[in-house]
Every structure is written in C-alpha cells, then in structure tokens.
Design a protein around this motif. Structure first.
Motif, PDB file in Angstrom:
ATOM      1  N   SER A 172      27.042 -14.551 -42.223  1.00  0.00           N
ATOM      2  CA  SER A 172      25.963 -14.904 -41.308  1.00  0.00           C
ATOM      3  C   SER A 172      24.629 -14.529 -41.922  1.00  0.00           C
ATOM      4  O   SER A 172      24.560 -13.684 -42.833  1.00  0.00           O
ATOM      5  CB  SER A 172      26.119 -14.183 -39.964  1.00  0.00           C
ATOM      6  OG  SER A 172      27.112 -14.797 -39.178  1.00  0.00           O
ATOM      7  N   THR A 247      30.024 -11.834 -40.762  1.00  0.00           N
ATOM      8  CA  THR A 247      29.883 -12.059 -39.329  1.00  0.00           C
ATOM      9  C   THR A 247      30.606 -10.991 -38.503  1.00  0.00           C
ATOM     10  O   THR A 247      30.164 -10.648 -37.401  1.00  0.00           O
ATOM     11  CB  THR A 247      30.438 -13.444 -38.953  1.00  0.00           C
ATOM     12  OG1 THR A 247      29.785 -14.445 -39.757  1.00  0.00           O
ATOM     13  CG2 THR A 247      30.199 -13.764 -37.491  1.00  0.00           C
ATOM     14  N   ARG A 250      28.377  -8.375 -37.269  1.00  0.00           N
ATOM     15  CA  ARG A 250      27.106  -8.904 -36.767  1.00  0.00           C
ATOM     16  C   ARG A 250      26.439  -7.961 -35.770  1.00  0.00           C
ATOM     17  O   ARG A 250      25.257  -7.630 -35.906  1.00  0.00           O
ATOM     18  CB  ARG A 250      27.353 -10.274 -36.106  1.00  0.00           C
ATOM     19  CG  ARG A 250      26.112 -10.874 -35.432  1.00  0.00           C
ATOM     20  CD  ARG A 250      26.449 -12.195 -34.777  1.00  0.00           C
ATOM     21  NE  ARG A 250      27.500 -12.021 -33.772  1.00  0.00           N
ATOM     22  CZ  ARG A 250      28.185 -13.024 -33.225  1.00  0.00           C
ATOM     23  NH1 ARG A 250      27.928 -14.284 -33.587  1.00  0.00           N
ATOM     24  NH2 ARG A 250      29.106 -12.786 -32.321  1.00  0.00           N
ATOM     25  N   ARG A 264      25.696 -18.515 -38.215  1.00  0.00           N
ATOM     26  CA  ARG A 264      26.960 -18.238 -38.903  1.00  0.00           C
ATOM     27  C   ARG A 264      27.276 -19.408 -39.818  1.00  0.00           C
ATOM     28  O   ARG A 264      27.121 -20.574 -39.441  1.00  0.00           O
ATOM     29  CB  ARG A 264      28.049 -18.050 -37.863  1.00  0.00           C
ATOM     30  CG  ARG A 264      29.475 -18.114 -38.356  1.00  0.00           C
ATOM     31  CD  ARG A 264      30.415 -17.847 -37.201  1.00  0.00           C
ATOM     32  NE  ARG A 264      31.794 -18.198 -37.529  1.00  0.00           N
ATOM     33  CZ  ARG A 264      32.834 -17.856 -36.800  1.00  0.00           C
ATOM     34  NH1 ARG A 264      32.647 -17.181 -35.674  1.00  0.00           N
ATOM     35  NH2 ARG A 264      34.053 -18.198 -37.165  1.00  0.00           N
TER      36      ARG A 264
END
Length: 304
Positions: A172, A247, A250, A264
């Motif tokens: 991401s 991700t 995150r 993403r």
C-alpha cells in the motif's frame, strides 16, 4: 592453548577479583602457599608477570589486565551457564537468536517474533539485522536459530536450510495527510512525478512496484533513497514524500507514523519467509515463530 591451563587461569581470575592471595586462598579453600605456587607456575608458562606488588597489595600488570578481561568473560559466562543448569529443564530460559533481513519492515518483524515472547517459559531474544546472504551464513555457523527474510534461499543452500512462508501481503501507499489528499484524487495518475521515498535495499517488492508504476505510465520522482524502513516512514510523516509498506500493517503504520493510507496495490506483493537449518531441530521458541500467522497472510495457499 598449550600454555593455557584453565585451572591456573581460574586461580588467577579469583586472585585478581579478590585483590590478594590470602583472600583468594580462603575463597578457593587452598593454602596461600599452594595458591602462590600455582600462580607462579602459570606466570612461568605464559612468560609474563600478571601482577606487581604495590603497598602490600597486588595490582595487575598491563599483560595481566589483558588476560583478566578474557578470563572474566569466560568465567562469568560459565557461572551464568551453571545457574541455568541448576534449574529444572522445564524452567530454563529458551534462547532465540533471530536474523532479520534489513529490507523487512520493522513492524512486521516485531509481529513475527512477538508470539515467541508470549510463551509460558522465559525467552531470551536477540535480533540481528543485515543482508540475507550474510545472515544465512551465520545460520549455517549456528550463530542464529532462524532467519526472517523476504526472499527464498538460493539454489546453493538447497539441502542445508528449510524455508517456511510466514506472511504474504499486498503493498500500500502512504503519505502525510496533506500530500495524501492530493494523491488520493484521480489515483493512480495523481502519482505522476510526485515525491516518492524509495528503499535503497534490494527488496523483492521494489522491482515489482517500479514495474507497476511503469504500467500505469507514472514517472517516479525519487526524492530520497533510504536503507531503513522505519526511517522512510519518518520522512513520510514529515511530508517529504509518499512511501510503500505492506497492507497487513496499514493500521499500525497510520497510527504510529501519523500518515494516511492512499491506496492498496494488489499487483505488488511482499512475501516473507523464515529459514532454519535443515538438520539439528529447534526449540519451542523457534517453533512458535514458525507457526502460521493468518493475520499477516492475505493468501491461503501455503504450499511453498
């Protein structure tokens, strides 16, 4: 080693710690005459004086100080080992020496090692970061118990090591709030020629990310190359540029570094492996680290 008598070395070490032959003899349950003779024999074998007399006390010579430093390390370690061996086997601390490839994001490295620290038994963890090839060499030399890396071992290591896939995540993009607002609109074209923070480490996901940029006709404006994943996030927090991170972390990245998730990128993956020696087994701390971690793995297939 021909001149090094460990019993004599121990006598010398006790004398140096006690500061006199009389006190050392009492500690060792020997007569002062016997201990003095043993010291003289040791000094003769080494060919150098270890002590000099000053005001009725013994002081280490320069040579004696050198010998004492080594002896102190040896016998302090031996004492620590004796303390451990006196404990029942089920109460002894588990050692866990982990090599961590420098290109792995530190938040993920922590989450991968965290379960081992939660075991009922005490775990003594030591972490060492570096290049994967160097870490695998140290693994083969038994300096490390396991290596966490973002690449499979090379063909030259086949038969020597065994690898386990632990995590698999998309990547991401993140940035400070003001920059993230600009980049979120009209994504991904909004990234064109915008300031990007790149890792200077040879992370496998880096080439995949650059290929993705090229496929989207995005001109990458690298404003800084950093060889530390935590430092990249600090630069990102200060608004220097946007950066990439897995991700699966995150929420932690956004919370810890006060940045905003932009998007993403499913086409770019970061896969992490644990590598152990193929033979010799491992303790419960290593076994816990090798346990599957579904919260860090976006895929189900674990055939590797």
């Amino acid at each position: 080693m021909d001149k090094l008598n460990l019993r004599h070395l121990h006598y010398f070490w006790v004398i140096a710690r006690e500061g006199s032959i009389a006190r050392a003899a009492e500690s060792l349950e020997l007569t002062p005459q016997t201990l003095s003779g043993q010291l003289a024999t040791f000094e003769s074998a080494l060919g150098n004086a270890l002590f000099r007399r000053a005001n009725r006390s013994l002081q280490l010579t320069d040579f004696g100080q050198t010998v004492f430093r080594y002896a102190d390390d040896m016998f302090q370690t031996a004492q620590a080992l004796a303390d451990v061996l006196r404990q029942p086997p089920e109460n002894r601390p588990l050692g866990l020496s982990v090599g961590i490839a420098a290109s792995i994001h530190k938040l993920i490295a922590y989450r991968l090692t965290e379960p081992a620290l939660a075991l009922p038994r005490e775990v003594r963890l030591s972490c060492h970061t570096g290049d994967t090839e160097v870490l695998l060499k140290r693994l083969g030399q038994r300096e490390l118990d396991v290596v966490l890396t973002d690449r499979q071992p090379g063909s030259g290591d086949v038969g020597q090591v065994r690898s386990y896939r632990l995590a698999n995540s998309s990547m991401s993009l993140f940035a400070a709030p003001e920059l993230a607002d600009r980049l979120s609109a009209n994504f991904p074209q909004s990234l064109d020629h915008q300031p990007f923070l790149a890792t200077s480490l040879d992370a496998p996901y880096t080439s995949a990310l650059m290929n993705w940029f090229a496929s989207q006709n995005i001109r990458v404006n690298v404003v800084a190359e950093v060889d530390d994943s935590a430092l990249i996030k600090v630069f990102g927090r200060e608004g220097v540029g946007y950066f990439a991170a897995p991700t699966v972390i995150r929420d932690e990245v956004c919370r810890q570094y006060e940045v905003v998730h932009i998007a993403r990128i499913d086409e770019v993956r970061d896969t992490l492996y644990a590598v152990t020696r193929a033979r010799g087994g491992y303790n419960a701390a290593v076994a816990e680290l090798l346990r599957e971690r579904p919260e860090l793995d976006e895929s189900i297939d674990k055939t590797e």
